[in-house]
Design a protein around this motif. Sequence first.
Motif, mmCIF file in Angstrom:
data_model
loop_
_atom_site.group_PDB
_atom_site.id
_atom_site.type_symbol
_atom_site.label_atom_id
_atom_site.label_comp_id
_atom_site.label_asym_id
_atom_site.label_seq_id
_atom_site.Cartn_x
_atom_site.Cartn_y
_atom_site.Cartn_z
ATOM 1 N N GLU A 174 2.106 -2.951 8.519
ATOM 2 C CA GLU A 174 3.113 -4.144 8.524
ATOM 3 C C GLU A 174 2.743 -5.365 9.319
ATOM 4 O O GLU A 174 2.884 -6.435 9.246
ATOM 5 C CB GLU A 174 4.448 -3.544 9.111
ATOM 6 C CG GLU A 174 4.601 -3.054 10.253
ATOM 7 C CD GLU A 174 4.227 -1.827 10.608
ATOM 8 O OE1 GLU A 174 4.642 -0.978 11.556
ATOM 9 O OE2 GLU A 174 3.376 -1.187 9.614
ATOM 10 N N GLU A 175 1.970 -5.150 10.466
ATOM 11 C CA GLU A 175 1.258 -6.080 11.410
ATOM 12 C C GLU A 175 0.142 -6.900 10.655
ATOM 13 O O GLU A 175 -0.197 -8.030 11.007
ATOM 14 C CB GLU A 175 0.576 -5.405 12.494
ATOM 15 C CG GLU A 175 1.928 -4.643 13.436
ATOM 16 C CD GLU A 175 1.238 -4.016 14.616
ATOM 17 O OE1 GLU A 175 1.964 -3.987 15.697
ATOM 18 O OE2 GLU A 175 0.264 -3.423 14.315
ATOM 19 N N ARG A 176 -0.214 -6.326 9.456
ATOM 20 C CA ARG A 176 -1.564 -7.162 8.812
ATOM 21 C C ARG A 176 -1.050 -7.916 7.628
ATOM 22 O O ARG A 176 -1.847 -8.432 7.071
ATOM 23 C CB ARG A 176 -2.586 -6.098 8.466
ATOM 24 C CG ARG A 176 -2.877 -4.846 9.409
ATOM 25 C CD ARG A 176 -4.411 -4.306 8.853
ATOM 26 N NE ARG A 176 -3.992 -3.463 7.671
ATOM 27 C CZ ARG A 176 -3.919 -2.238 7.739
ATOM 28 N NH1 ARG A 176 -3.891 -1.578 8.718
ATOM 29 N NH2 ARG A 176 -3.727 -1.444 6.478
ATOM 30 N N GLY A 177 0.444 -7.626 7.402
ATOM 31 C CA GLY A 177 0.763 -8.553 6.489
ATOM 32 C C GLY A 177 1.273 -7.804 4.982
ATOM 33 O O GLY A 177 1.690 -8.146 3.986
ATOM 34 N N LEU A 178 1.011 -6.410 5.078
ATOM 35 C CA LEU A 178 1.546 -5.715 3.816
ATOM 36 C C LEU A 178 2.984 -5.554 3.825
ATOM 37 O O LEU A 178 3.412 -5.629 4.809
ATOM 38 C CB LEU A 178 0.570 -4.295 3.791
ATOM 39 C CG LEU A 178 -0.860 -4.549 3.857
ATOM 40 C CD1 LEU A 178 -1.755 -3.058 3.865
ATOM 41 C CD2 LEU A 178 -1.543 -5.506 2.876
ATOM 42 N N VAL A 179 3.410 -5.216 2.398
ATOM 43 C CA VAL A 179 4.727 -4.817 2.481
ATOM 44 C C VAL A 179 4.972 -3.331 1.837
ATOM 45 O O VAL A 179 4.001 -3.122 1.180
ATOM 46 C CB VAL A 179 5.381 -5.911 1.558
ATOM 47 C CG1 VAL A 179 5.463 -7.354 2.531
ATOM 48 C CG2 VAL A 179 4.785 -6.366 0.425
ATOM 49 N N ARG A 180 6.217 -2.947 1.704
ATOM 50 C CA ARG A 180 6.663 -1.929 0.724
ATOM 51 C C ARG A 180 8.234 -2.031 0.846
ATOM 52 O O ARG A 180 8.992 -2.433 1.434
ATOM 53 C CB ARG A 180 6.433 -0.599 1.423
ATOM 54 C CG ARG A 180 6.864 -0.219 2.916
ATOM 55 C CD ARG A 180 6.273 1.078 3.393
ATOM 56 N NE ARG A 180 6.889 1.274 4.650
ATOM 57 C CZ ARG A 180 6.623 2.210 5.369
ATOM 58 N NH1 ARG A 180 5.650 3.381 4.772
ATOM 59 N NH2 ARG A 180 6.980 2.604 6.614
ATOM 60 N N ALA A 181 8.535 -1.740 -0.734
ATOM 61 C CA ALA A 181 10.029 -1.773 -0.864
ATOM 62 C C ALA A 181 10.730 -0.630 -0.156
ATOM 63 O O ALA A 181 10.115 0.437 0.161
ATOM 64 C CB ALA A 181 10.043 -1.583 -2.423
ATOM 65 N N PRO A 182 11.991 -0.706 0.219
ATOM 66 C CA PRO A 182 12.759 0.073 0.807
ATOM 67 C C PRO A 182 12.699 1.320 0.170
ATOM 68 O O PRO A 182 12.807 1.672 -1.125
ATOM 69 C CB PRO A 182 14.356 -0.702 0.687
ATOM 70 C CG PRO A 182 13.757 -1.857 0.740
ATOM 71 C CD PRO A 182 12.743 -2.230 -0.225
#
Length: 204
Positions: free
Chosen positions: A169-177
């Motif tokens: 998350e600190e590198r800019g990646l995302v994930r859906a809930p």
Amino acid sequence: MLIAFLSEQDAVENIHVIGYSAGTRLVARMLADLGMYSRFMSEDEIRRRVRLGHVILVGSDIDRGILGGYLLDGALRVPKSLTLYQSTADSALSLSKLVFRRQRAGESLIGEMATAQSNRFLSSHPRLRVIDVSNAEGAVSGSGHGYLRESPWVSSDVVLSLRYDLAPEERGLVRAPGNPVWTFPDDYLERAGAALDRAESASP
């Protein structure tokens, strides 16, 4: 074992390991062996005696069940993190699955393998980071197997992880809930650039 030998050297802080394709079988086996070696060690003792940092498996051509067995047997206790890059467009792994008749670890969990059981396992093991590269720029070029080299997004993500010790998350990646698999958003370049600026500003 080389990792154990290096861990005994005073100058060594963290040993990072990257495995690619069929080479990930050796890396996974190393994790399994170290898991057995440190079976009766505390977490602090493992960090002190086995200085394994981030372990990254790219395009992993290992039987998913075998890797899962290693993890259940304690391999996840050893590294600081284990990152598994996956893709929905890796035709080399599709061929390997056809030959061996077993799901490969580098094939995407998104879709058919995104079961409630796998989601619970991933969510309860934060050291295991599964990243789907299917949306990353250049990741589907050619056979879709060489994305570490072909995709500047993937290679940048690896550098941010190893050089600056940043979480997904600190590198800019995302994930859906509710989904434990990380992905690359459309604005990844902006996110990664901001992450790099923050990391550089925090560096002594």
